[in-house]
Design an enzyme around this catalytic site. Structure first.
Site, PDB file in Angstrom:
ATOM      1  CB  SER A 138      -0.854   0.019   1.269  1.00 19.24           C
ATOM      2  OG  SER A 138      -1.504   1.256   1.423  1.00 19.24           O
ATOM      3  CE1 TYR A 151      -3.701  -2.070   5.803  1.00 26.30           C
ATOM      4  CE2 TYR A 151      -3.309   0.216   5.171  1.00 26.30           C
ATOM      5  CZ  TYR A 151      -3.600  -1.096   4.827  1.00 26.30           C
ATOM      6  OH  TYR A 151      -3.774  -1.440   3.502  1.00 26.30           O
TER       7      TYR A 151
HETATM    8  P1  NDP Z   1     -11.613  -5.761   0.787  1.00 30.81           P
HETATM    9  O1  NDP Z   1     -12.009  -5.585   2.214  1.00 30.81           O
HETATM   10  O2  NDP Z   1     -12.600  -5.449  -0.264  1.00 30.81           O
HETATM   11  O3  NDP Z   1     -11.034  -7.238   0.545  1.00 30.81           O
HETATM   12  C1  NDP Z   1     -10.201  -7.867   1.481  1.00 30.81           C
HETATM   13  C2  NDP Z   1     -10.065  -9.333   1.106  1.00 30.81           C
HETATM   14  O4  NDP Z   1      -9.123  -9.955   2.004  1.00 30.81           O
HETATM   15  C3  NDP Z   1     -11.372 -10.084   1.223  1.00 30.81           C
HETATM   16  O5  NDP Z   1     -11.493 -10.958   0.130  1.00 30.81           O
HETATM   17  C4  NDP Z   1     -11.220 -10.873   2.521  1.00 30.81           C
HETATM   18  O6  NDP Z   1     -11.902 -12.120   2.389  1.00 30.81           O
HETATM   19  C5  NDP Z   1      -9.706 -11.119   2.556  1.00 30.81           C
HETATM   20  N1  NDP Z   1      -9.248 -11.295   3.935  1.00 30.81           N
HETATM   21  C6  NDP Z   1      -9.144 -10.358   4.904  1.00 30.81           C
HETATM   22  N2  NDP Z   1      -8.722 -10.905   6.040  1.00 30.81           N
HETATM   23  C7  NDP Z   1      -8.554 -12.240   5.794  1.00 30.81           C
HETATM   24  C8  NDP Z   1      -8.173 -13.346   6.592  1.00 30.81           C
HETATM   25  N3  NDP Z   1      -7.826 -13.194   7.882  1.00 30.81           N
HETATM   26  N4  NDP Z   1      -8.125 -14.560   6.019  1.00 30.81           N
HETATM   27  C9  NDP Z   1      -8.451 -14.733   4.722  1.00 30.81           C
HETATM   28  N5  NDP Z   1      -8.825 -13.724   3.905  1.00 30.81           N
HETATM   29  C10 NDP Z   1      -8.884 -12.495   4.446  1.00 30.81           C
HETATM   30  O7  NDP Z   1     -10.299  -4.829   0.618  1.00 30.81           O
HETATM   31  P2  NDP Z   1      -9.346  -4.551  -0.665  1.00 30.81           P
HETATM   32  O8  NDP Z   1      -9.726  -5.334  -1.830  1.00 30.81           O
HETATM   33  O9  NDP Z   1      -9.257  -3.084  -0.793  1.00 30.81           O
HETATM   34  O10 NDP Z   1      -7.957  -5.046  -0.055  1.00 30.81           O
HETATM   35  C11 NDP Z   1      -7.129  -6.010  -0.684  1.00 30.81           C
HETATM   36  C12 NDP Z   1      -5.681  -5.724  -0.325  1.00 30.81           C
HETATM   37  O11 NDP Z   1      -5.299  -4.444  -0.845  1.00 30.81           O
HETATM   38  C13 NDP Z   1      -5.402  -5.675   1.180  1.00 30.81           C
HETATM   39  O12 NDP Z   1      -4.176  -6.298   1.452  1.00 30.81           O
HETATM   40  C14 NDP Z   1      -5.322  -4.180   1.463  1.00 30.81           C
HETATM   41  O13 NDP Z   1      -4.546  -3.896   2.587  1.00 30.81           O
HETATM   42  C15 NDP Z   1      -4.684  -3.671   0.159  1.00 30.81           C
HETATM   43  N6  NDP Z   1      -4.871  -2.256  -0.128  1.00 30.81           N
HETATM   44  C16 NDP Z   1      -6.122  -1.709  -0.218  1.00 30.81           C
HETATM   45  C17 NDP Z   1      -6.256  -0.342  -0.465  1.00 30.81           C
HETATM   46  C18 NDP Z   1      -7.600   0.324  -0.552  1.00 30.81           C
HETATM   47  O14 NDP Z   1      -7.647   1.576  -0.520  1.00 30.81           O
HETATM   48  N7  NDP Z   1      -8.699  -0.389  -0.689  1.00 30.81           N
HETATM   49  C19 NDP Z   1      -5.099   0.529  -0.654  1.00 30.81           C
HETATM   50  C20 NDP Z   1      -3.844  -0.173  -0.565  1.00 30.81           C
HETATM   51  C21 NDP Z   1      -3.739  -1.499  -0.308  1.00 30.81           C
HETATM   52  P3  NDP Z   1     -12.826 -12.801   3.505  1.00 30.81           P
HETATM   53  O15 NDP Z   1     -13.344 -11.695   4.384  1.00 30.81           O
HETATM   54  O16 NDP Z   1     -13.864 -13.516   2.735  1.00 30.81           O
HETATM   55  O17 NDP Z   1     -11.876 -13.715   4.200  1.00 30.81           O
END
Ligand code: NDP
Length: 251
Positions: A138, A151
């Site tokens: 990020s 974070y």
């Molecule tokens: P979302 O919340 O839309 O998606 C997060 C995903 O991660 C979900 O599919 C969730 O699946 C999965 N997840 C979270 N925790 C767990 C866990 N403990 N075990 C298994 N799966 C997990 O967020 P984003 O798509 O935005 O985020 C994706 C990545 O991008 C992350 O690493 C985030 O930090 C990074 N990011 C996001 C930004 C933003 O502004 N959105 C900016 C920069 C980086 P489920 O709950 O079904 O397990």
């Protein structure tokens, strides 16, 4: 031969959009997440284009990660691309009032979860002397912002791990790409603010944030470069964003 990718966090946001972009590119998929019904729905929609397998586990649970991945049949261990995307922010506030459960969720999910998945997949890549690991960091991993403390630390760790993987896996012909998005409108802020839609919506108000498909496009481009080319580190921002805290908003 079609490539095979494993994507963590495929139930939502960037992971789901990446699964869709990979399917369009003809890349077979192993999709992971905790919400099994969402994985099943995505599998149903993408299996008209490519082969889709799903695995349900929490990346924080090392035994569950290992058991789920090792349960794959041999053919599905021939993984070309690992997208370490699962992760979230939990809470936002000054370090002195941080919640230990939130800290644990971020450190265990964003750092240790990425390691647990990689630990199983990397030896499969080494055995084939090929592979591509894409880690979702990020802008928060490059620049710390007020109230982002843990974070940001978890994503700074991802930055270091991308560099470390690139160094250690260099003898094995394995590519490593670090993807660092700015603000992307997904379920990210809803999770961060524990379901508070008002707080979540406010993050994206007054400017055009990125959408998950913007990042997915770039990841798909990255993994389809020729064998001798690696995009090592990519920072992707909405045009309105200059740093984590500097965003040009309409009044
Ligand atoms: P979302 O919340 O839309 O998606 C997060 C995903 O991660 C979900 O599919 C969730 O699946 C999965 N997840 C979270 N925790 C767990 C866990 N403990 N075990 C298994 N799966 C997990 O967020 P984003 O798509 O935005 O985020 C994706 C990545 O991008 C992350 O690493 C985030 O930090 C990074 N990011 C996001 C930004 C933003 O502004 N959105 C900016 C920069 C980086 P489920 O709950 O079904 O397990």
């Amino acid at each position: 031969m079609a490539k095979l990718a494993i994507i963590t966090g495929a139930t939502s946001g960037i992971g789901k959009a990446t699964a869709e972009a990979f399917a369009k590119a003809g890349i077979n998929l192993i999709l992971c997440g905790r919400r099994a019904e969402r994985l099943a729905a995505l599998q149903a929609s993408l299996s008209t284009q490519v082969q889709v397998h799903t695995l349900t586990f929490d990346v924080r649970d090392q035994a569950a990660v290992s058991a789920a991945l090792n349960s794959l049949p041999e053919a599905l261990k021939q993984i070309d691309i690992l997208v370490n995307n699962a992760g979230n922010a939990h809470g936002m506030g000054p370090i002195q009032s941080g919640d230990v459960a939130d800290w644990d969720a971020m450190i265990d999910g964003n750092i240790k979860g990425l390691l647990y998945v990689s630990q199983v997949v990397i030896p499969w890549m080494i055995a084939r002397q090929q592979g591509h690991i894409v880690n979702l960091s990020s802008i928060a991993g490059k620049q710390t912002y007020p109230n982002g403390n843990v974070y940001c630390a978890s994503k700074a760790a991802v930055e270091a791990l991308s560099e470390g993987m690139r160094l250690d896996l260099n003898p094995h012909n394995i590519k490593v790409t670090n993807i660092a998005p700015g603000a992307v409108e997904t379920e990210f802020s809803l999770v961060r603010f524990k379901g508070d839609a008002q707080k979540s919506d406010a993050v994206y108000q007054g400017y055009q944030p990125l959408v998950a498909e913007d990042i997915a496009d770039i990841i798909a481009f990255t993994v389809t470069r020729p064998a001798h080319v690696v995009l090592a580190d990519i920072l992707i921002l909405p045009t309105a964003q200059a740093s984590p805290a500097v965003v040009k908003r309409q009044q």
